[in-house]
Motif scaffolding. Sequence first.
Motif, PDB file in Angstrom:
ATOM      1  N   ALA A 246       0.833  -1.200   0.000  1.00 19.58           N
ATOM      2  CA  ALA A 246       0.000   0.000   0.000  1.00 19.58           C
ATOM      3  C   ALA A 246       0.867   1.248   0.000  1.00 19.58           C
ATOM      4  N   ASP A 247       0.315   2.329  -0.555  1.00 21.54           N
ATOM      5  CA  ASP A 247       0.945   3.654  -0.509  1.00 21.54           C
ATOM      6  C   ASP A 247       0.258   4.469   0.579  1.00 21.54           C
ATOM      7  N   GLY A 248       1.049   5.184   1.357  1.00 28.53           N
ATOM      8  CA  GLY A 248       0.473   5.974   2.432  1.00 28.53           C
ATOM      9  C   GLY A 248       1.496   6.925   3.021  1.00 28.53           C
ATOM     10  N   ASN A 249       1.420   7.142   4.329  1.00 26.26           N
ATOM     11  CA  ASN A 249       2.341   8.024   5.029  1.00 26.26           C
ATOM     12  C   ASN A 249       2.936   7.287   6.225  1.00 26.26           C
ATOM     13  N   LEU A 250       4.243   7.462   6.406  1.00 26.38           N
ATOM     14  CA  LEU A 250       4.951   6.824   7.509  1.00 26.38           C
ATOM     15  C   LEU A 250       5.256   7.866   8.573  1.00 26.38           C
ATOM     16  N   HIS A 251       4.964   7.532   9.822  1.00 25.16           N
ATOM     17  CA  HIS A 251       5.159   8.445  10.948  1.00 25.16           C
ATOM     18  C   HIS A 251       6.049   7.769  11.984  1.00 25.16           C
ATOM     19  N   LEU A 252       6.998   8.530  12.521  1.00 18.96           N
ATOM     20  CA  LEU A 252       7.844   8.039  13.602  1.00 18.96           C
ATOM     21  C   LEU A 252       7.637   8.897  14.833  1.00 18.96           C
ATOM     22  N   THR A 253       7.245   8.259  15.927  1.00 15.04           N
ATOM     23  CA  THR A 253       7.143   8.939  17.205  1.00 15.04           C
ATOM     24  C   THR A 253       8.220   8.376  18.132  1.00 15.04           C
ATOM     25  N   ASN A 254       8.249   8.855  19.344  1.00 11.86           N
ATOM     26  CA  ASN A 254       9.226   8.337  20.297  1.00 11.86           C
ATOM     27  C   ASN A 254       8.862   6.949  20.798  1.00 11.86           C
ATOM     28  N   ARG A 255       7.684   6.436  20.392  1.00  9.53           N
ATOM     29  CA  ARG A 255       7.248   5.121  20.849  1.00  9.53           C
ATOM     30  C   ARG A 255       6.860   4.164  19.732  1.00  9.53           C
ATOM     31  N   ARG A 256       6.469   4.697  18.578  1.00  8.64           N
ATOM     32  CA  ARG A 256       5.926   3.819  17.538  1.00  8.64           C
ATOM     33  C   ARG A 256       6.373   4.256  16.155  1.00  8.64           C
ATOM     34  N   LEU A 257       6.322   3.295  15.250  1.00 10.00           N
ATOM     35  CA  LEU A 257       6.426   3.527  13.817  1.00 10.00           C
ATOM     36  C   LEU A 257       5.038   3.234  13.263  1.00 10.00           C
ATOM     37  N   VAL A 258       4.388   4.259  12.698  1.00  7.33           N
ATOM     38  CA  VAL A 258       2.993   4.136  12.290  1.00  7.33           C
ATOM     39  C   VAL A 258       2.868   4.399  10.798  1.00  7.33           C
ATOM     40  N   PHE A 259       2.285   3.456  10.079  1.00 11.60           N
ATOM     41  CA  PHE A 259       2.021   3.614   8.649  1.00 11.60           C
ATOM     42  C   PHE A 259       0.513   3.681   8.453  1.00 11.60           C
ATOM     43  N   LEU A 260       0.038   4.745   7.798  1.00  9.51           N
ATOM     44  CA  LEU A 260      -1.390   4.943   7.573  1.00  9.51           C
ATOM     45  C   LEU A 260      -1.678   4.993   6.080  1.00  9.51           C
ATOM     46  N   SER A 261      -2.673   4.210   5.662  1.00 11.78           N
ATOM     47  CA  SER A 261      -3.070   4.153   4.259  1.00 11.78           C
ATOM     48  C   SER A 261      -4.519   3.695   4.183  1.00 11.78           C
ATOM     49  N   PRO A 262      -5.280   4.163   3.182  1.00 12.05           N
ATOM     50  CA  PRO A 262      -6.648   3.672   3.015  1.00 12.05           C
ATOM     51  C   PRO A 262      -6.700   2.169   2.760  1.00 12.05           C
ATOM     52  N   ARG A 263      -5.653   1.607   2.170  1.00  8.45           N
ATOM     53  CA  ARG A 263      -5.640   0.182   1.846  1.00  8.45           C
ATOM     54  C   ARG A 263      -5.150  -0.686   2.995  1.00  8.45           C
ATOM     55  N   ARG A 264      -4.130  -0.192   3.708  1.00 10.09           N
ATOM     56  CA  ARG A 264      -3.523  -1.021   4.753  1.00 10.09           C
ATOM     57  C   ARG A 264      -2.752  -0.130   5.709  1.00 10.09           C
ATOM     58  N   SER A 265      -2.953  -0.320   7.005  1.00  6.74           N
ATOM     59  CA  SER A 265      -2.218   0.427   8.011  1.00  6.74           C
ATOM     60  C   SER A 265      -1.458  -0.546   8.902  1.00  6.74           C
ATOM     61  N   ALA A 266      -0.398  -0.041   9.533  1.00  3.04           N
ATOM     62  CA  ALA A 266       0.421  -0.893  10.393  1.00  3.04           C
ATOM     63  C   ALA A 266       1.081  -0.043  11.453  1.00  3.04           C
TER      64      ALA A 266
END
Length: 228
Positions: free
Chosen positions: A121-141
Motif C-alpha cells: 500500500a501507498d500511504g504516510n509513515l510516521h515516527l514517534t518516540n514510541r511507535r512507527l505508524v504507517f497509515l493508508s486507506p488500503r492497509r495500516s500498520a
Amino acid sequence: MEVLALLVFLAFVAWLVLSPFRRKAAERPHQELEGRAGRQVAEACAYIANLNRDRVFVPVWMPDVSLKDGEFGCLQEPSTLHELRTRRISMGAGTRVRIGKVPIYLGGGESIPVEDIRPVADGNLHLTNRRLVFLSPRRSAAVALKDVIGIDASLDAITVHTSKNEKPKSFTVGNPAKWSLLIKLMAGEELHSPALPEGLALTAEPTATPGEVKFSAHRIAGVPRGDS
C-alpha cells in the motif's frame, strides 16, 4: 591476408582506445550509488549533531496519528509499505490423462514455497518516540519501538524486524540512514518529551564503508540519569 591483418590490427587499436571509456562507463553507476549513500549518511549525521547540540527535537505535527500520553512526533513522509509474501511454485512433471471429459493429472509434481518482497500500500509513515505508524486507506500498520530487534537500511527503504511473531516490514523513505538512526535511538532510550535527557550524548559518524554509520547514544559520566 594483408587486408584481414589490417582489420585485426585496427580492431585491436580501437579496443585499446575505447577500453578506458568502457571501464569508466561501468564504474559510473557504482560511483553514483556510493555518492547517493554518502549524501544520505552526511545528512543523517548532521541531523544527529544538531539534535545533540540543540537538545530538543523539532516538533512534527501529526494530525492523523492518535498520540498517547508522553508521545510526540519526530519524522513523517510519504511511503510505500512492502511485506514479505510467501507463494508456491510448482515443480516437476506429471502425466495428463482424460477419463471421459474430466482431465486427471498423474505423476510426481510438487510445489515449493518462495518468499519475496511485494508492495502492499501507498500511504504516510510516521515516527514517534514510541511507535512507527504507517497509515493508508488500503492497509495500516504500527510497530512498537520497544519490540524492534533490528533494522536494515538500503538506499530507498528501511526494513524493521521485531520480537513479535511477524514477518519483517519494509517502508520506502527519502533518507533510510536518518530513519534508522532515529529508530535505534528511540528503541534504546525511553524519551518522555521532545527535550533530550540531561547527560545523554549522541554521536554519529560515517565509517569507511559507504552507507554505514557509527552511532552512539551514551550517558556522560557523573551526570545522574533522569526523565526528560
